[in-house]
Write an enzyme that holds these catalytic residues in place. Structure first.
Site, PDB file in Angstrom:
ATOM      1  N   ASP A  93      -0.542 -47.748 -53.431  1.00  0.00           N
ATOM      2  CA  ASP A  93      -0.111 -48.325 -54.773  1.00  0.00           C
ATOM      3  C   ASP A  93       1.426 -47.162 -55.111  1.00  0.00           C
ATOM      4  OD1 ASP A  93       0.782 -48.142 -57.223  1.00  0.00           O
ATOM      5  OD2 ASP A  93      -1.134 -47.538 -58.474  1.00  0.00           O
ATOM      6  N   GLN A 115       4.381 -45.242 -58.528  1.00  0.00           N
ATOM      7  CA  GLN A 115       5.619 -44.222 -58.908  1.00  0.00           C
ATOM      8  C   GLN A 115       6.173 -44.032 -57.976  1.00  0.00           C
ATOM      9  OE1 GLN A 115       6.120 -43.196 -61.743  1.00  0.00           O
ATOM     10  NE2 GLN A 115       4.342 -44.254 -62.417  1.00  0.00           N
TER      11      GLN A 115
END
Length: 409
Positions: free
Chosen positions: A199, A202
């Site tokens: 992921d 960010q």
């Protein structure tokens, strides 16, 4: 390279406005960043001059729209160091990208006895899809723990990987700012026969990204956290894995042929892009990549390390034991995210009072409820910094926090 923040600020029209009679100090880029004029203009230009559906028309502006849309795929591949653009699937956001992997690879390519390894710090977007898979297929979920500084504890990694088919891990925590050792995890996972999903929501907006160097098999991220528009993101995957995965959503564009008795899927990446895509948003993503590459991602990272160090030092020096900052204390080990608890004041109250000074911070569980429970809190206040923030913004945060202290006292 260094970042000229004063010049960068001028590129973002929203920073010219005031909030409550104060200049706008936007410290919530971890939720969604602001957009530079270059991105806004690129999307406007597309709608004014080029709008047509892609991949279907043979007239001039339809071909222009298709070329512009497909060019973005190449920009994404270059930006993340992908070997080719065939592995780049344009999605609605990082959440949709992760769900694509969970629903297609997870349901059809994971063995019935293979587990999924996650971490205690995952955003709900990289947790709920796997919980859903467990409910549907009984898939075992395992979790890497964190220590009190918010770092992953990898002492038991090899044992936890035994029998795992997929590892899903955030490159950077949206709460703690922790930068995880993705390559170390990926090497251990591959040695155990597992694939790795990262992921990058960010991390991709804030530092140089190279999927080959990371050693991951899938990478998901969103445009809206990296100066681009909402409604567009990307999944990169190894081509051999994508080829083996069945289509996720059915409809137009994702087919090669349709008959009354069946259908044949399109090639990758279009096999996973059903229906009319977010064309203008893709154009905006491409413009955001151009903008960030113009600044230099090394310069972006250097700026955020320096600003994080200043923020951590300033807040701790000024408020001492009254403030609890979560995550690694070393600014080189974290992104520009500062989650904190202040005295016994509820984070929502902190955020509301800071807003009266024009300072925008996030308050809540940040879509990471299991992590909140691990930290022993119900919520935190979170200031997150980006390319248009500087030390004056950190000072504004500290001043506003002092005002909140006087108010609640």
């Amino acid at each position: 390279m260094t970042l000229d923040v004063a010049r960068v600020k001028k590129d973002f029209p929203i920073l010219d406005r005031q909030s409550g009679g104060h200049r706008l100090v936007f410290l919530d880029s971890a939720a969604s960043s602001q957009k530079p004029r270059a991105v806004l203009d690129a999307m406007d230009h597309y709608y004014v001059t080029t709008h047509a559906n892609v991949h279907r028309g043979v007239y001039c502006i339809a071909e222009e729209a298709t070329a512009a849309y497909e060019a973005v795929r190449g920009k994404v591949a270059r930006f993340i160091g992908a070997p080719s653009s065939r592995g780049v699937i344009l999605t609605g956001n990082a959440t949709q990208a992760i769900n694509l992997v969970a629903q297609s690879y997870g349901r059809h390519c994971l063995g019935p006895d293979q587990a999924v390894l996650l971490t205690e710090m995952e955003h709900h977007a990289n947790l709920v899809p796997w919980l859903m898979l467990r409910e549907e297929r009984g898939t075992e979920l395992r979790f890497l723990p964190i220590d009190d500084d918010g770092r992953l504890v990898l002492d038991d990694l090899d044992r936890l990987l035994d029998g795992v088919g997929l590892v899903a891990v955030t490159a950077m925590s949206n709460v703690l700012g922790t930068l995880n050792p993705i390559r170390k995890i990926a090497d251990a996972a591959h040695a155990a026969g597992a694939v790795v999903l990262v992921d990058g929501a960010q991390s991709v907006p804030h530092a140089v990204t190279d999927v080959v160097a990371l050693g991951c098999d899938f990478l998901a991220f969103s445009a809206h956290k990296m100066c681009g528009p909402t409604g567009i993101g990307a999944l990169w995957g190894r081509e051999d894995l994508l080829e083996a995965m069945p289509a996720f959503i059915g409809g137009g564009e994702m087919i090669r042929d349709v008959r009354l008795d069946g259908w044949t899927p399109n090639e990758i990446p279009w096999k996973f892009e059903a229906g009319t895509p977010p064309i203008a948003e893709a154009i905006g993503l491409g413009a955001a990549i151009d903008y960030l590459e113009g600044l230099g991602m090394d310069a972006v990272r250097q700026h955020e390390v320096e600003l994080s160090a200043y923020a951590l030092r300033s807040l701790q020096d000024r408020f001492g034991s009254d403030i609890r900052i979560f995550g690694p204390p070393d600014p080189f080990s974290r992104g520009a995210v500062v989650s904190f608890a202040y005295k016994d004041v509820h984070p929502h109250d902190v955020s509301q009072v800071l807003d009266e000074s024009g300072v925008c911070v996030r308050a809540g569980h940040h879509c990471a409820k299991p992590l909140m429970r691990r930290l022993g809190v119900g919520a935190t206040a979170r200031a997150s910094f980006y390319i248009y923030n500087d030390e004056a913004d950190v000072d504004a945060l500290a001043d506003a926090l002092s005002d909140a202290d006087r108010l609640f006292a």
